[in-house]
Design an enzyme around this catalytic site. Structure first.
Site, PDB file in Angstrom:
ATOM      1  CG  HIS A  20      -1.990  -1.087   1.056  1.00  0.00           C
ATOM      2  ND1 HIS A  20      -2.228  -2.046   2.005  1.00  0.00           N
ATOM      3  CD2 HIS A  20      -2.832  -1.357   0.038  1.00  0.00           C
ATOM      4  CE1 HIS A  20      -3.177  -2.852   1.567  1.00  0.00           C
ATOM      5  NE2 HIS A  20      -3.557  -2.452   0.384  1.00  0.00           N
ATOM      6  CB  CYS A  41       5.066 -12.415   4.977  1.00  0.00           C
ATOM      7  SG  CYS A  41       6.153 -12.304   6.406  1.00  0.00           S
ATOM      8  CG  HIS A  94      -5.763  -6.293   6.071  1.00  0.00           C
ATOM      9  ND1 HIS A  94      -4.841  -7.219   5.652  1.00  0.00           N
ATOM     10  CD2 HIS A  94      -5.118  -5.103   6.071  1.00  0.00           C
ATOM     11  CE1 HIS A  94      -3.687  -6.612   5.426  1.00  0.00           C
ATOM     12  NE2 HIS A  94      -3.826  -5.321   5.674  1.00  0.00           N
ATOM     13  CD  GLU A 147      -1.867 -10.722   7.912  1.00  0.00           C
ATOM     14  OE1 GLU A 147      -1.222  -9.666   7.769  1.00  0.00           O
ATOM     15  OE2 GLU A 147      -1.931 -11.339   8.998  1.00  0.00           O
ATOM     16  CB  SER A 167      -0.022   1.470   4.782  1.00  0.00           C
ATOM     17  OG  SER A 167       0.681   0.839   5.824  1.00  0.00           O
ATOM     18  CG  ASN A 208       2.302  -1.528   8.454  1.00  0.00           C
ATOM     19  OD1 ASN A 208       3.214  -0.825   8.853  1.00  0.00           O
ATOM     20  ND2 ASN A 208       2.144  -1.822   7.173  1.00  0.00           N
TER      21      ASN A 208
HETATM   22 FE1  F3S Z   1       5.695 -10.236   7.239  1.00  0.00          FE
HETATM   23 FE2  F3S Z   1       5.571  -8.969   9.471  1.00  0.00          FE
HETATM   24 FE3  F3S Z   1       6.226  -7.720   7.329  1.00  0.00          FE
HETATM   25  S1  F3S Z   1       4.140 -10.462   8.749  1.00  0.00           S
HETATM   26  S2  F3S Z   1       5.143  -8.755   5.726  1.00  0.00           S
HETATM   27  S3  F3S Z   1       7.416  -9.328   8.324  1.00  0.00           S
HETATM   28  S4  F3S Z   1       4.934  -6.919   8.941  1.00  0.00           S
END
Ligand code: F3S
Length: 284
Positions: free
Chosen positions: A44, A99, A127, A129, A221, A223
């Protein structure tokens, strides 16, 4: 104090600002797969997305929207089982950059399915994820973002509880307390990623000593927004910016200590530009 006892504006950049390893890995995978398609933007961040588009990495909304036989990249958020198999049918080659911290939660969702347990994901329902995680079980699954949503769950005997990797740690605990009021035997797995946890803790420590905080990140984003929410609680003069052009001189006083942090999807070049802009303001 600096400058012979005269207090001047100073800037500190958090050590953990910017790309986490999962995002870096996904961006590099997309770069080396070009030309390719991703399901939704790789990250993002409009700047990175535009740079990748110039290389031929384009975003599609569904696997079926990808031209048949094209190369596809699964971004760090991961996708559900059904989406992955549709992608494999459609694309000539699939490069999976999910990830590893997210892939671990997919394994847990499969475990829940094998055990016949409902899955509860603490996170934002829409989201990608969270959608991806829920896509790895055919058993009942729920997404709860706060205590109220947890209290609205049906009463259950047993359930497996995980969290979105970027969820705020303290809030996860309070949401779990509410889940336990609805689920007699809740098996809780702490799946907040260590990179997120460390970044959030460092940002809060910095915000405690700073007069002004700048949180750099894409508006979409999740986060970065959570980071802003956390630092805003301890440093009322916090600002969320997408890049250096949004910084206003009027935000600062001569003796301020300015802290800078950035979300996991913020590229180094954007952080450097923010630091350079602050350097100019310090000189003024
Ligand atoms: Fe993975 Fe953590 Fe980044 S889950 S994508 S290392 S914020």
């Amino acid at each position: 104090m600096r400058g012979g006892g005269i207090r001047v504006l100073r800037t500190i950049i958090a050590r953990r600002a910017g790309f986490c390893f999962g995002v870096r890995r996904a961006v590099e995978a997309a770069r080396s797969a070009a030309p390719a398609y991703t399901l939704g933007p790789v990250i993002h961040n409009p700047r990175v997305v535009a740079e990748l588009a110039a290389l031929g990495v384009l975003s599609a909304d569904t696997p079926e929207a990808i031209p048949e036989g094209a190369r596809a990249v699964v971004r760090s958020h991961g996708v559900g089982r059904d989406t992955l198999s549709r992608l494999e049918k459609r694309a000539g080659q699939v490069c999976d950059a999910t990830c590893p911290f997210v892939a671990r939660i997919h394994d847990m969702a499969r475990e829940a399915e094998s055990a016949g347990l409902p899955l509860i994901v603490v996170g934002e329902e829409r989201h990608p994820e969270v959608e991806g995680i829920r896509g790895w079980t055919n058993c009942q699954s729920y997404a709860v973002a706060d205590e109220a949503a947890a209290m609205a769950l049906p009463a259950m005997e047993r359930a497996l509880v995980v969290s979105q990797t970027t969820f705020i740690a303290e809030r996860f605990e309070s949401v779990c307390a509410a889940i336990r009021a609805r689920v007699r035997e809740a098996q809780v797995r702490k799946t907040i990623c260590p990179a997120t946890r460390d970044r959030q803790q460092e940002a809060v420590r910095l915000a405690q000593s700073a007069d002004v905080m700048l949180v750099v990140g894409g508006r979409e984003s999740s986060n970065s927004r959570k980071l802003f929410e956390l630092v805003g609680k301890v440093c009322p003069r916090s600002h969320f910016i997408e890049d250096a052009r949004e910084i206003e001189n009027t935000w600062f006083h001569p003796a301020d200590l300015v802290g800078i942090t950035a979300g996991a999807s913020t590229p180094d070049c954007t952080i450097k530009e923010v630091a350079a802009r602050m350097n100019d303001i310090e000189k003024q």
